[in-house]
Design a protein around this motif. Sequence first.
Motif, PDB file in Angstrom:
ATOM      1  N   ALA A   1       0.839  -1.212   0.000  1.00 20.67           N
ATOM      2  CA  ALA A   1       0.000   0.000   0.000  1.00 20.67           C
ATOM      3  C   ALA A   1       0.870   1.258   0.000  1.00 20.67           C
ATOM      4  N   ASN A   2       1.966   1.215   0.760  1.00 16.46           N
ATOM      5  CA  ASN A   2       2.873   2.371   0.806  1.00 16.46           C
ATOM      6  C   ASN A   2       3.479   2.678  -0.560  1.00 16.46           C
ATOM      7  N   LYS A   3       3.727   1.639  -1.329  1.00 16.23           N
ATOM      8  CA  LYS A   3       4.344   1.835  -2.654  1.00 16.23           C
ATOM      9  C   LYS A   3       3.413   2.534  -3.633  1.00 16.23           C
ATOM     10  N   VAL A   4       2.093   2.446  -3.364  1.00 15.97           N
ATOM     11  CA  VAL A   4       1.143   3.107  -4.274  1.00 15.97           C
ATOM     12  C   VAL A   4       0.347   4.212  -3.558  1.00 15.97           C
ATOM     13  N   ASP A   5       0.827   4.575  -2.354  1.00 21.10           N
ATOM     14  CA  ASP A   5       0.171   5.638  -1.571  1.00 21.10           C
ATOM     15  C   ASP A   5      -1.298   5.371  -1.287  1.00 21.10           C
ATOM     16  N   LEU A   6      -1.612   4.152  -0.993  1.00 25.27           N
ATOM     17  CA  LEU A   6      -3.000   3.843  -0.625  1.00 25.27           C
ATOM     18  C   LEU A   6      -3.140   3.919   0.890  1.00 25.27           C
ATOM     19  N   GLU A   7      -4.184   4.592   1.335  1.00 24.11           N
ATOM     20  CA  GLU A   7      -4.431   4.691   2.771  1.00 24.11           C
ATOM     21  C   GLU A   7      -5.048   3.399   3.312  1.00 24.11           C
ATOM     22  N   VAL A   8      -4.494   2.921   4.426  1.00 25.58           N
ATOM     23  CA  VAL A   8      -5.010   1.714   5.067  1.00 25.58           C
ATOM     24  C   VAL A   8      -5.295   2.029   6.534  1.00 25.58           C
ATOM     25  N   VAL A   9      -6.464   1.674   7.009  1.00 23.65           N
ATOM     26  CA  VAL A   9      -6.745   1.821   8.444  1.00 23.65           C
ATOM     27  C   VAL A   9      -7.100   0.455   9.027  1.00 23.65           C
ATOM     28  N   VAL A  10      -6.600   0.208  10.227  1.00 20.27           N
ATOM     29  CA  VAL A  10      -6.919  -1.037  10.919  1.00 20.27           C
ATOM     30  C   VAL A  10      -7.838  -0.697  12.087  1.00 20.27           C
ATOM     31  N   ILE A  11      -8.994  -1.321  12.100  1.00 19.78           N
ATOM     32  CA  ILE A  11      -9.940  -1.104  13.190  1.00 19.78           C
ATOM     33  C   ILE A  11      -9.902  -2.335  14.087  1.00 19.78           C
ATOM     34  N   ASP A  12      -9.357  -2.165  15.298  1.00 18.73           N
ATOM     35  CA  ASP A  12      -9.378  -3.269  16.258  1.00 18.73           C
ATOM     36  C   ASP A  12     -10.724  -3.266  16.948  1.00 18.73           C
ATOM     37  N   THR A  13     -11.371  -4.423  16.937  1.00 17.64           N
ATOM     38  CA  THR A  13     -12.700  -4.464  17.519  1.00 17.64           C
ATOM     39  C   THR A  13     -12.849  -5.671  18.445  1.00 17.64           C
ATOM     40  N   THR A  14     -14.006  -5.795  19.039  1.00 19.20           N
ATOM     41  CA  THR A  14     -14.292  -6.877  19.984  1.00 19.20           C
ATOM     42  C   THR A  14     -15.515  -7.633  19.470  1.00 19.20           C
ATOM     43  N   PRO A  15     -15.753  -8.837  19.981  1.00 20.60           N
ATOM     44  CA  PRO A  15     -16.951  -9.567  19.553  1.00 20.60           C
ATOM     45  C   PRO A  15     -18.226  -8.736  19.715  1.00 20.60           C
ATOM     46  N   GLU A  16     -18.302  -7.929  20.764  1.00 23.84           N
ATOM     47  CA  GLU A  16     -19.522  -7.133  21.007  1.00 23.84           C
ATOM     48  C   GLU A  16     -19.678  -6.018  19.974  1.00 23.84           C
ATOM     49  N   ASN A  17     -18.547  -5.402  19.614  1.00 28.11           N
ATOM     50  CA  ASN A  17     -18.620  -4.219  18.745  1.00 28.11           C
ATOM     51  C   ASN A  17     -18.417  -4.508  17.262  1.00 28.11           C
ATOM     52  N   ALA A  18     -18.104  -5.763  16.923  1.00 29.48           N
ATOM     53  CA  ALA A  18     -17.725  -6.082  15.539  1.00 29.48           C
ATOM     54  C   ALA A  18     -18.803  -5.667  14.540  1.00 29.48           C
ATOM     55  N   TYR A  19     -20.063  -5.963  14.859  1.00 30.12           N
ATOM     56  CA  TYR A  19     -21.149  -5.688  13.912  1.00 30.12           C
ATOM     57  C   TYR A  19     -21.338  -4.183  13.700  1.00 30.12           C
ATOM     58  N   SER A  20     -21.317  -3.422  14.810  1.00 27.77           N
ATOM     59  CA  SER A  20     -21.527  -1.978  14.665  1.00 27.77           C
ATOM     60  C   SER A  20     -20.304  -1.312  14.019  1.00 27.77           C
ATOM     61  N   ASP A  21     -19.103  -1.815  14.331  1.00 26.55           N
ATOM     62  CA  ASP A  21     -17.912  -1.243  13.688  1.00 26.55           C
ATOM     63  C   ASP A  21     -17.928  -1.516  12.177  1.00 26.55           C
ATOM     64  N   LEU A  22     -18.382  -2.706  11.805  1.00 25.01           N
ATOM     65  CA  LEU A  22     -18.478  -3.031  10.380  1.00 25.01           C
ATOM     66  C   LEU A  22     -19.522  -2.132   9.705  1.00 25.01           C
ATOM     67  N   GLN A  23     -20.638  -1.933  10.388  1.00 25.93           N
ATOM     68  CA  GLN A  23     -21.682  -1.072   9.851  1.00 25.93           C
ATOM     69  C   GLN A  23     -21.156   0.346   9.596  1.00 25.93           C
ATOM     70  N   LYS A  24     -20.335   0.831  10.523  1.00 26.81           N
ATOM     71  CA  LYS A  24     -19.743   2.175  10.353  1.00 26.81           C
ATOM     72  C   LYS A  24     -18.860   2.231   9.111  1.00 26.81           C
ATOM     73  N   LEU A  25     -18.102   1.167   8.883  1.00 29.82           N
ATOM     74  CA  LEU A  25     -17.226   1.137   7.700  1.00 29.82           C
ATOM     75  C   LEU A  25     -18.059   1.070   6.421  1.00 29.82           C
ATOM     76  N   ASN A  26     -19.161   0.333   6.464  1.00 31.51           N
ATOM     77  CA  ASN A  26     -20.070   0.279   5.312  1.00 31.51           C
ATOM     78  C   ASN A  26     -20.581   1.664   4.951  1.00 31.51           C
TER      79      ASN A  26
END
Length: 266
Positions: free
Chosen positions: A50-75
């Motif tokens: 990604a660095n070689k093509v200047d693509l932005e990457v974000v890592v979202i660390d989540t928990t079993p409880e928050n996984a669904y809502s965090d995914l929804q936010k990314l959607n």
Amino acid sequence: MTKILYSKPLYEEKLKNLKKYSTANSKLAILRLEKNFGNSAYLKGLTSTANKVDLEVVVIDTTPENAYSDLQKLNEDDSVTGILIFRPIPDGVDEDELDRLISPEKDVDCMNPINKAKLYSGDTSGFIPLAPKASIELLDYYGIDVESKNCLIINHSNVVGKPLAMLLLNRFATVEIAHIKTKNLREHSLRADIIFTAVGESEFLDSSYFSEDAIVIDIAITRNEDGRFTGDLNSADIQDKIKAYSPVPNGVGGLTNLLLIESVIK
Ligand SMILES: Nc1nc(=O)c2c([nH]1)NC[C@@H]1CN(c3ccc(C(=O)N[C@@H](CCC(=O)O)C(=O)O)cc3)C=[N+]21
């Protein structure tokens, strides 16, 4: 002489082409439920690409409880154009539910049932799971045709084994899938022309598993006792005893991370 199917030349060729695209409006988001060796290796590889093509990457660390809502936010986040959920997914999370939830338009690893259905019906024009795609592209690059070949896949996961079987069937390979309950793996592998393996048991496949014309595509990545990165194949033992193999690192994994970045950008 056993040929080594390095991914580097194809990686370089594809990277050069990718540099022609703008990455200004693309962003990859990774949803991570746990840290493990496999996804750390993936993250390292994909970050470097990604660095070689200047693509932005974000890592979202989540928990079993928050996984669904965090995914929804990314959607819902318009700046995010591709979403990858690292596997395996820990107990306590409904993997099928996550797969159903991921937006089909951002589903770069082809896990949403809509995208899977397309792939399983033989339409490969959409997203394709990246590790299987890398395995096929590597064979294509080296001019290895799978048509009419006996192909054995040692992995039956949704991310590797099953989609890889579909891709091989599309090309009229004869496909067998081995898994944890398979008896006498050797009997199967000795008959196979091309063996795709993703078990994660360091170097367990020695020359006794293969015929002398075998080609092995190693999709696993683990670390052995001396801290070296290895795949499932014992590459020292099979020297001059099989026809060809893809190495770890610098084989399928290296290409997988590039195909991920390519998929996000294109
Ligand atoms: N949804 C999902 N899809 C996956 O395809 C998936 C996953 N989850 N979880 C983790 C495993 C592991 N995996 C790797 C991919 C690339 C490298 C890779 O880039 N390897 C390079 C570099 C490694 C390094 O330099 O550290 C190489 O082998 O040459 C490694 C590991 C994909 N996986």
